[in-house]
Design an enzyme around this catalytic site. Structure first.
Site, PDB file in Angstrom:
ATOM      1  N   TRP A  61      56.969  16.690  26.021  1.00  0.00           N
ATOM      2  CA  TRP A  61      56.737  15.922  24.799  1.00  0.00           C
ATOM      3  C   TRP A  61      55.781  14.783  25.078  1.00  0.00           C
ATOM      4  O   TRP A  61      55.516  14.440  26.233  1.00  0.00           O
ATOM      5  CB  TRP A  61      58.029  15.469  24.129  1.00  0.00           C
ATOM      6  CG  TRP A  61      59.005  14.664  24.963  1.00  0.00           C
ATOM      7  CD1 TRP A  61      58.999  14.466  26.310  1.00  0.00           C
ATOM      8  CD2 TRP A  61      60.147  13.966  24.465  1.00  0.00           C
ATOM      9  NE1 TRP A  61      60.056  13.686  26.708  1.00  0.00           N
ATOM     10  CE2 TRP A  61      60.786  13.364  25.590  1.00  0.00           C
ATOM     11  CE3 TRP A  61      60.704  13.780  23.215  1.00  0.00           C
ATOM     12  CZ2 TRP A  61      61.936  12.590  25.472  1.00  0.00           C
ATOM     13  CZ3 TRP A  61      61.858  13.013  23.108  1.00  0.00           C
ATOM     14  CH2 TRP A  61      62.468  12.429  24.223  1.00  0.00           C
ATOM     15  N   ASN A  62      55.228  14.238  24.002  1.00  0.00           N
ATOM     16  CA  ASN A  62      54.189  13.217  24.113  1.00  0.00           C
ATOM     17  C   ASN A  62      54.450  12.073  23.153  1.00  0.00           C
ATOM     18  O   ASN A  62      55.108  12.246  22.118  1.00  0.00           O
ATOM     19  CB  ASN A  62      52.814  13.809  23.757  1.00  0.00           C
ATOM     20  CG  ASN A  62      52.466  15.014  24.579  1.00  0.00           C
ATOM     21  OD1 ASN A  62      52.176  14.920  25.754  1.00  0.00           O
ATOM     22  ND2 ASN A  62      52.490  16.197  23.943  1.00  0.00           N
ATOM     23  N   HIS A  69      44.955   6.139   9.247  1.00  0.00           N
ATOM     24  CA  HIS A  69      43.821   6.682   8.499  1.00  0.00           C
ATOM     25  C   HIS A  69      42.865   7.419   9.433  1.00  0.00           C
ATOM     26  O   HIS A  69      41.669   7.167   9.469  1.00  0.00           O
ATOM     27  CB  HIS A  69      43.119   5.555   7.737  1.00  0.00           C
ATOM     28  CG  HIS A  69      44.020   4.864   6.768  1.00  0.00           C
ATOM     29  ND1 HIS A  69      44.116   5.224   5.437  1.00  0.00           N
ATOM     30  CD2 HIS A  69      44.919   3.866   6.945  1.00  0.00           C
ATOM     31  CE1 HIS A  69      45.014   4.463   4.837  1.00  0.00           C
ATOM     32  NE2 HIS A  69      45.522   3.629   5.737  1.00  0.00           N
ATOM     33  N   HIS A  73      43.776  12.617   6.066  1.00  0.00           N
ATOM     34  CA  HIS A  73      44.854  11.668   5.822  1.00  0.00           C
ATOM     35  C   HIS A  73      44.933  11.267   4.356  1.00  0.00           C
ATOM     36  O   HIS A  73      43.974  11.429   3.597  1.00  0.00           O
ATOM     37  CB  HIS A  73      44.700  10.420   6.707  1.00  0.00           C
ATOM     38  CG  HIS A  73      43.502   9.575   6.366  1.00  0.00           C
ATOM     39  ND1 HIS A  73      42.279   9.749   6.962  1.00  0.00           N
ATOM     40  CD2 HIS A  73      43.350   8.537   5.502  1.00  0.00           C
ATOM     41  CE1 HIS A  73      41.420   8.870   6.497  1.00  0.00           C
ATOM     42  NE2 HIS A  73      42.048   8.123   5.589  1.00  0.00           N
ATOM     43  N   ASP A  75      45.488   8.232   1.634  1.00  0.00           N
ATOM     44  CA  ASP A  75      45.428   6.790   1.374  1.00  0.00           C
ATOM     45  C   ASP A  75      46.470   6.446   0.324  1.00  0.00           C
ATOM     46  O   ASP A  75      46.444   7.001  -0.789  1.00  0.00           O
ATOM     47  CB  ASP A  75      44.052   6.382   0.832  1.00  0.00           C
ATOM     48  CG  ASP A  75      42.953   6.465   1.869  1.00  0.00           C
ATOM     49  OD1 ASP A  75      43.262   6.486   3.067  1.00  0.00           O
ATOM     50  OD2 ASP A  75      41.771   6.505   1.467  1.00  0.00           O
ATOM     51  N   HIS A  79      47.002   0.474   0.790  1.00  0.00           N
ATOM     52  CA  HIS A  79      45.864   0.434   1.714  1.00  0.00           C
ATOM     53  C   HIS A  79      44.788  -0.542   1.239  1.00  0.00           C
ATOM     54  O   HIS A  79      44.009  -1.036   2.064  1.00  0.00           O
ATOM     55  CB  HIS A  79      45.286   1.851   1.835  1.00  0.00           C
ATOM     56  CG  HIS A  79      44.061   1.972   2.665  1.00  0.00           C
ATOM     57  ND1 HIS A  79      43.916   1.382   3.900  1.00  0.00           N
ATOM     58  CD2 HIS A  79      42.883   2.631   2.431  1.00  0.00           C
ATOM     59  CE1 HIS A  79      42.727   1.671   4.405  1.00  0.00           C
ATOM     60  NE2 HIS A  79      42.084   2.419   3.526  1.00  0.00           N
ATOM     61  N   HIS A 207      38.196   3.387  -3.410  1.00  0.00           N
ATOM     62  CA  HIS A 207      39.419   2.730  -2.954  1.00  0.00           C
ATOM     63  C   HIS A 207      39.918   1.725  -4.000  1.00  0.00           C
ATOM     64  O   HIS A 207      41.104   1.689  -4.322  1.00  0.00           O
ATOM     65  CB  HIS A 207      39.165   1.993  -1.638  1.00  0.00           C
ATOM     66  CG  HIS A 207      39.058   2.870  -0.435  1.00  0.00           C
ATOM     67  ND1 HIS A 207      37.899   3.527  -0.090  1.00  0.00           N
ATOM     68  CD2 HIS A 207      39.973   3.202   0.517  1.00  0.00           C
ATOM     69  CE1 HIS A 207      38.097   4.218   1.025  1.00  0.00           C
ATOM     70  NE2 HIS A 207      39.346   4.039   1.415  1.00  0.00           N
TER      71      HIS A 207
END
Length: 258
Positions: A61-62, A69, A73, A75, A79, A207
């Site tokens: 695992w990591n 973002h 992805h 928004d 944001h 945005h």
């Protein structure tokens, strides 16, 4: 047969095709780069915790290091300054993350001008041909930019004056945010605004108007060329990060084939 059973049967027979619109997330995934003095997010990186070794002999695992973002992805309203009192990504109702797709194809215009921006008249012309944008739709701007994703320099398309990537105008963003019935707006580029939108009024209007009106953005979509103009359904699956302003997301389209 119930509606859900019918859906599963059609998926199994590939009468309904599932198209993955998501860019792979890795250390080479393009990330938006802002000029100084603004701070930038980090690229994605995996840090091993154990890998079938002394730290974990039977498991691998990591730790994942990335920004909200990065890559494909979502928004969320929080944001942006115009939506700062709105919903964080964990608060978005699930029914807003599934909806009809409407595709506006401007690939021909973008081939001629990488700085092309969608104007209200382009949307009006689309509606004259296809009817009004559906309620709760995800409007996807098809630009052909996804074909550049394997070439970071072509994808960024930047020079001394900044990036040159397509998007929407302030007037179109205002209409989509304040007057349209859409849930969100999706693009093939690194962000929902055009590359030159830092010089628009207001700055970064996609945005500003979308997130300020409880609508959402989706970036770095792939396989947009496989979508019909209308008739497909979008499924967006962000992580419900508490207080998050966005999240990497897996994005699917359900497309019915004859």
């Amino acid at each position: 047969m119930t509606t859900l059973n019918d859906l599963l049967t059609k998926i199994g027979s590939q009468t309904i095709e599932i198209i993955d619109l998501t860019a792979p997330l890795s250390s080479t995934t393009p990330v938006l780069s802002l000029p100084e003095p603004f701070a930038n997010t980090i690229p994605a990186r995996l840090e091993p915790v154990s890998n079938f070794d002394d730290a974990g002999p039977m498991w691998s695992w990591n730790n994942l290091h990335t920004g909200e973002h990065t890559g494909t992805h979502l928004d969320a309203p929080t944001h942006w300054v115009s939506g700062r009192d709105g919903l964080s990504v964990d608060q978005i109702p699930p029914n807003r993350l599934i909806g009809p797709i409407a595709v506006i194809d401007v690939t021909a215009e973008v081939e001629k001008n990488a700085d092309f921006v969608l104007e209200p008249e382009h949307i009006e012309a689309w509606e004259a041909q296809n009817g009004p944008l559906p309620e709760g739709a995800w409007l996807i701007l098809r630009t052909g930019w996804g074909s550049r994703v394997g070439d970071p320099e072509r994808f960024a398309n930047a020079d001394a004056n900044g990036p040159h990537t397509p998007g929407i105008s302030s007037a179109a963003a205002k209409w989509l945010g304040e007057s349209s019935p859409i849930s969100g707006f999706g693009v093939e580029t690194v962000g929902i605004d055009a590359g030159g939108a830092g010089g628009f009024e207001p700055m970064f209007p996609a945005h500003y108007y979308l997130l300020g009106n409880n609508k959402y953005g989706l970036t770095q979509l792939l396989n947009v060329d496989k979508l019909p103009t209308l008739g497909a359904v979008l499924v967006v699956s962000p992580l419900p990060i508490v207080g998050g302003t966005g999240s990497p997301a897996r994005v699917f389209a359900l497309v019915e084939r004859s």
